[in-house]
Scaffold this active site. Structure first.
Site, mmCIF file in Angstrom:
data_model
loop_
_atom_site.group_PDB
_atom_site.id
_atom_site.type_symbol
_atom_site.label_atom_id
_atom_site.label_comp_id
_atom_site.label_asym_id
_atom_site.label_seq_id
_atom_site.Cartn_x
_atom_site.Cartn_y
_atom_site.Cartn_z
ATOM 1 N N GLY A 191 0.773 -1.223 -0.060
ATOM 2 C CA GLY A 191 0.101 -0.025 -0.192
ATOM 3 C C GLY A 191 0.833 1.149 0.006
ATOM 4 O O GLY A 191 2.189 1.234 -0.244
ATOM 5 N N ASP A 320 -9.077 10.691 11.029
ATOM 6 C CA ASP A 320 -8.726 9.084 10.538
ATOM 7 C C ASP A 320 -9.763 8.423 11.503
ATOM 8 O O ASP A 320 -10.188 7.065 11.067
ATOM 9 C CB ASP A 320 -7.478 8.615 11.002
ATOM 10 C CG ASP A 320 -6.541 8.941 9.836
ATOM 11 O OD1 ASP A 320 -6.739 9.590 9.033
ATOM 12 O OD2 ASP A 320 -5.318 8.424 10.249
ATOM 13 N N HIS A 452 5.542 28.053 -19.752
ATOM 14 C CA HIS A 452 6.343 27.274 -20.611
ATOM 15 C C HIS A 452 7.882 27.514 -20.096
ATOM 16 O O HIS A 452 8.067 28.715 -19.962
ATOM 17 C CB HIS A 452 6.321 27.432 -21.876
ATOM 18 C CG HIS A 452 7.330 26.559 -22.724
ATOM 19 N ND1 HIS A 452 7.202 25.215 -23.036
ATOM 20 C CD2 HIS A 452 8.432 27.089 -23.613
ATOM 21 C CE1 HIS A 452 8.229 24.818 -23.704
ATOM 22 N NE2 HIS A 452 9.018 25.745 -23.844
HETATM 23 P P1 FAD Z 1 -3.701 11.651 14.073
HETATM 24 O O1 FAD Z 1 -2.559 12.291 13.345
HETATM 25 O O2 FAD Z 1 -3.576 10.172 14.634
HETATM 26 O O3 FAD Z 1 -3.793 12.386 15.478
HETATM 27 C C1 FAD Z 1 -4.508 11.799 16.587
HETATM 28 C C2 FAD Z 1 -4.117 12.646 17.998
HETATM 29 O O4 FAD Z 1 -4.978 12.463 18.765
HETATM 30 C C3 FAD Z 1 -2.524 11.933 18.243
HETATM 31 O O5 FAD Z 1 -1.950 12.826 18.924
HETATM 32 C C4 FAD Z 1 -3.039 11.161 19.360
HETATM 33 O O6 FAD Z 1 -2.121 10.793 20.276
HETATM 34 C C5 FAD Z 1 -4.208 11.794 19.982
HETATM 35 N N1 FAD Z 1 -5.145 10.920 21.024
HETATM 36 C C6 FAD Z 1 -5.653 9.707 20.684
HETATM 37 N N2 FAD Z 1 -6.681 9.437 21.747
HETATM 38 C C7 FAD Z 1 -6.462 10.675 22.477
HETATM 39 C C8 FAD Z 1 -7.290 10.630 23.869
HETATM 40 N N3 FAD Z 1 -8.202 9.956 24.124
HETATM 41 N N4 FAD Z 1 -6.536 11.869 24.434
HETATM 42 C C9 FAD Z 1 -5.904 12.847 23.844
HETATM 43 N N5 FAD Z 1 -5.239 12.606 22.637
HETATM 44 C C10 FAD Z 1 -5.766 11.460 22.269
HETATM 45 N N6 FAD Z 1 -1.501 11.290 5.012
HETATM 46 C C11 FAD Z 1 -1.210 12.212 4.042
HETATM 47 O O7 FAD Z 1 -2.452 12.968 3.696
HETATM 48 N N7 FAD Z 1 -0.152 12.221 3.570
HETATM 49 C C12 FAD Z 1 0.949 11.856 3.797
HETATM 50 O O8 FAD Z 1 1.983 11.954 3.069
HETATM 51 C C13 FAD Z 1 0.816 10.691 4.773
HETATM 52 N N8 FAD Z 1 1.924 10.239 5.036
HETATM 53 C C14 FAD Z 1 1.918 9.117 5.952
HETATM 54 C C15 FAD Z 1 3.087 8.509 6.459
HETATM 55 C C16 FAD Z 1 3.033 7.458 7.293
HETATM 56 C C17 FAD Z 1 4.277 6.603 7.907
HETATM 57 C C18 FAD Z 1 1.717 7.290 8.123
HETATM 58 C C19 FAD Z 1 1.693 6.387 9.249
HETATM 59 C C20 FAD Z 1 0.537 8.055 7.910
HETATM 60 C C21 FAD Z 1 0.734 8.897 6.811
HETATM 61 N N9 FAD Z 1 -0.498 9.647 6.439
HETATM 62 C C22 FAD Z 1 -0.356 10.657 5.342
HETATM 63 C C23 FAD Z 1 -1.702 9.706 7.083
HETATM 64 C C24 FAD Z 1 -1.744 10.795 8.163
HETATM 65 O O9 FAD Z 1 -0.718 10.863 9.104
HETATM 66 C C25 FAD Z 1 -3.428 10.514 8.918
HETATM 67 O O10 FAD Z 1 -4.182 10.659 8.125
HETATM 68 C C26 FAD Z 1 -3.483 11.743 9.743
HETATM 69 O O11 FAD Z 1 -2.334 11.864 10.490
HETATM 70 C C27 FAD Z 1 -4.948 11.919 10.584
HETATM 71 O O12 FAD Z 1 -5.080 12.815 11.327
HETATM 72 P P2 FAD Z 1 -5.807 12.624 12.672
HETATM 73 O O13 FAD Z 1 -5.802 14.235 13.206
HETATM 74 O O14 FAD Z 1 -7.212 12.287 12.346
HETATM 75 O O15 FAD Z 1 -5.114 11.691 13.633
HETATM 76 P P1 NAD Z 2 -2.825 0.587 2.756
HETATM 77 O O1 NAD Z 2 -4.499 0.111 2.971
HETATM 78 O O2 NAD Z 2 -2.624 1.588 1.769
HETATM 79 O O3 NAD Z 2 -2.093 -0.867 2.272
HETATM 80 C C1 NAD Z 2 -2.058 -1.911 3.029
HETATM 81 C C2 NAD Z 2 -1.842 -2.949 2.078
HETATM 82 O O4 NAD Z 2 -1.374 -4.082 2.667
HETATM 83 C C3 NAD Z 2 -3.065 -3.478 1.021
HETATM 84 O O5 NAD Z 2 -2.487 -3.546 -0.349
HETATM 85 C C4 NAD Z 2 -3.248 -4.766 1.685
HETATM 86 O O6 NAD Z 2 -3.794 -5.618 0.483
HETATM 87 C C5 NAD Z 2 -2.138 -5.361 1.940
HETATM 88 N N1 NAD Z 2 -2.173 -6.443 3.275
HETATM 89 C C6 NAD Z 2 -3.175 -6.588 4.009
HETATM 90 N N2 NAD Z 2 -3.019 -7.830 4.962
HETATM 91 C C7 NAD Z 2 -1.653 -8.249 4.313
HETATM 92 C C8 NAD Z 2 -1.295 -9.680 4.424
HETATM 93 N N3 NAD Z 2 -1.454 -10.391 5.443
HETATM 94 N N4 NAD Z 2 -0.115 -9.972 3.794
HETATM 95 C C9 NAD Z 2 0.128 -9.243 2.560
HETATM 96 N N5 NAD Z 2 -0.321 -8.031 2.224
HETATM 97 C C10 NAD Z 2 -1.292 -7.630 3.271
HETATM 98 O O7 NAD Z 2 -2.305 0.931 4.331
HETATM 99 P P2 NAD Z 2 -0.916 1.385 4.758
HETATM 100 O O8 NAD Z 2 -0.133 1.544 3.497
HETATM 101 O O9 NAD Z 2 -0.751 0.717 5.844
HETATM 102 O O10 NAD Z 2 -1.325 2.886 5.065
HETATM 103 C C11 NAD Z 2 -2.403 3.328 5.820
HETATM 104 C C12 NAD Z 2 -3.091 4.333 5.944
HETATM 105 O O11 NAD Z 2 -2.103 5.536 5.987
HETATM 106 C C13 NAD Z 2 -3.605 4.616 4.473
HETATM 107 O O12 NAD Z 2 -4.949 4.710 4.451
HETATM 108 C C14 NAD Z 2 -3.000 5.856 3.742
HETATM 109 O O13 NAD Z 2 -3.903 6.465 3.124
HETATM 110 C C15 NAD Z 2 -2.365 6.598 4.934
HETATM 111 N N6 NAD Z 2 -1.013 7.045 4.183
HETATM 112 C C16 NAD Z 2 -1.260 7.969 3.197
HETATM 113 C C17 NAD Z 2 0.308 8.424 2.800
HETATM 114 C C18 NAD Z 2 0.184 9.473 1.633
HETATM 115 O O14 NAD Z 2 -0.906 10.220 1.386
HETATM 116 N N7 NAD Z 2 1.338 9.581 0.677
HETATM 117 C C19 NAD Z 2 1.400 7.901 3.144
HETATM 118 C C20 NAD Z 2 1.292 6.670 3.927
HETATM 119 C C21 NAD Z 2 0.090 6.449 4.662
#
Ligand code: FAD
Ligand code: NAD
Length: 476
Positions: A191, A320, A452
């Protein structure tokens, strides 16, 4: 216990929660935002997953590793010889940590400037719009608000057969913290995370095997883009194995043996570290007290309507932790929408036009429907595609891979989807999002002047190509 009263309490200061708190304060409301994120140094930090362990650190490492890869593999084509090219992972990680720190401290500054009461610790919703706040020292305070917004985000999913151990079997956060390049890296899931982080460590020299359960590569993307992407990722050296269902992992003297089944039967691959990137699940642990009325669906998402109302009093939920793509910008728009709705203003989020970007090389970005979705809808359509090979700017950048593709309705010319794989695709897609937000037609894009030489001309030419009027390539 005396209760402190606010107009709005936001629980969670990730990209959904902190913009909600700031906009609510801008709207003249008395706001508190509670966040419990702690980094590995044990210190609290605002910004949630995105700033601390997601979007920002991953993009910092993607940038560093791409520069290293280009110096290694592409500079020679520019006539630049780099002798003694070396890699210092500690400095790379230090740079990343500095970017994260500046970003998270920036949120604290923004809260202060906007007049948001920033509380670090745990928030728990109780019945009657009350919130129990537990600070880091264990002390609790009772808060009450006219509106409560839940923005608690998501957490990585674990494979039961290979629980995270923080060292060898890690989640995406762990994979952002490696102190050295693993010789052999296994990535479970092709993914977004698997491809981005697999690219980072591959570019830095790891042998990377990506095991993906599905037979189809990037099923959510336009399949012409997915096909092109797979070709380039394999050329980079990512060993992507499709239809590979992982069943177990066993640590031994030679590394971790990951067992999986594919069409040929039982298989195994031995690696030094494994990143499990099989998706994320909504996070509501210890969030909902008795009698709040907030409902959670079987997959753990807080149930909301199109305006992010939970239906329980004045409780809202964004980001999320609710339905829709798990993307920072989607959460941000929901947070801002809710803050405006609370203030009695008009606001909405168009979930049909949330752009997706995968920050690999080539970069991938899209908005709207894929060709497969349009075809399935039965609507007559036309397609225009323009290869970056025909773009002077892309050639000058030594980045001619990929194409821009536009899909439009045959009847009224409305743009239905735009898909880009190529340099700066994530930046280029913004034009398409804006165009589609205003229901632009292909002709609108055709008649818009593009500077361009820019990569954006690729999108212009794709729009022209939809009517067989492209200038910079033969029309077929
Ligand atoms: P979060 O960012 O998860 O924030 C929730 C916050 O609530 C956290 O600080 C948590 O500690 C806090 N919290 C939870 N429960 C409680 C509680 N009960 N009391 C107090 N605090 C609490 N998305 C993109 O759009 N572009 C990207 O390039 C991208 N790259 C990513 C790369 C990685 C490796 C990962 C893991 C994710 C990436 N994502 C990306 C996804 C993105 O990070 C999430 O969609 C985004 O952070 C969601 O925002 P949120 O505010 O809903 O939740
Ligand atoms: P994802 O849903 O993008 O991909 C997970 C992949 O794992 C899928 O293709 C699924 O078929 C595969 N999978 C599931 N179980 C498996 C198994 N047992 N064996 C092998 N393959 C398996 O999830 P992710 O990459 O973990 O990302 C999580 C979320 O974070 C996504 O919703 C994404 O939108 C967000 N995110 C976004 C960005 C960005 O916007 N550039 C970057 C990183 C993460």
């Amino acid at each position: 216990m005396t209760e402190t009263t606010f107009d709005v309490i936001v629980i969670g200061a990730g990209p959904a929660g902190y913009p909600c708190a700031i906009r609510a304060a801008q709207n003249g409301l008395k706001v508190a935002c509670i966040d419990g994120w702690k980094n590995r140094d044990g210190k609290y930090a605002f910004g949630g997953t995105c700033l601390n362990a997601g979007c920002i650190p991953s993009k910092a490492l993607l940038e560093s590793s791409e520069l290293y890869h280009r110096a290694h593999a592409e500079f020679a084509a520019h006539g630049i010889q780099v002798g003694g090219l070396g890699l210092d992972v500690a400095t790379m990680q230090k740079r990343k940590a500095g970017i994260v720190k500046a970003s998270t401290q920036g949120i604290a500054g923004l809260f202060k400037a906007a007049g948001v009461t920033a509380l670090q610790g745990h928030g728990r919703l109780l019945a009657g719009n009350r919130v129990e706040y537990t600070a880091g020292d264990g002390s609790t305070r009772a808060l009450v608000a006219k509106h409560v917004v839940l923005a608690t985000g998501s957490a990585p999913m674990e494979l039961k057969s290979m629980p995270f151990d923080g060292q060898t079997i890690v989640d995406s956060w762990g994979a952002l913290e490696f102190e050295a390049v693993p010789k052999r890296l296994g990535v479970i899931g092709a993914g977004v995370i698997g491809l981005e982080l697999g690219s980072v460590w591959r570019r830095l020299g790891a042998e990377v095997v990506v095991l993906e359960a599905l037979e189809q590569f990037l099923p959510m993307a336009d399949q012409a883009v997915a096909k092109e992407a797979l070709k380039h990722f394999r050329k980079l050296g990512l060993d992507i194995r499709l239809g590979a269902k992982v069943s177990a992992a066993k640590a031994g003297k030679d590394g971790v043996a990951v067992a999986y089944t594919d069409a040929k039967g039982e298989q195994a691959v031995t690696v030094d570290k494994v990143v499990v990137a099989i998706g994320r699940r909504p996070w509501t642990k210890d969030l909902l007290g008795e009698g709040t009325g907030v409902e959670v669906d079987p997959r753990g998402f807080i149930q909301v309507d199109h305006e992010c109302r939970t239906g329980a009093g004045n409780v809202w939920a964004v980001g999320d932790v609710v339905r829709g793509p798990m993307l920072a910008h989607k959460g941000k728009e929901e947070g801002v929408m809710v803050a405006d709705l609370i203030a009695g203003q008009f606001s909405e989020v168009n979930l049909k036009l949330v752009p997706s970007v995968i920050y690999t090389a080539p970069e991938i970005a899209w908005v709207g429907q894929t060709e497969e979705q349009v075809k399935a809808s039965g609507r007559a359509y036309k397609v225009g595609s323009f290869p970056f090979m025909a773009s002077g700017r892309a050639r000058a950048m030594e980045a001619p891979a990929g194409f821009a593709k536009l899909i439009a309705a045959q009847d009224d010319d409305e743009i239905l989807g735009v898909h880009v794989i190529g340099p700066m695709a994530g930046e280029l897609i913004a034009e398409a999002v804006l165009a589609m937000e205003y229901s632009a037609s292909t002709e609108d894009l055709q008649r818009t002047i593009h500077a361009h030489p820019t990569l954006s001309e690729g999108l212009h030419e794709a729009a022209l190509a939809a009517d067989k009027r492209a200038i910079d390539m033969p029309n077929r």
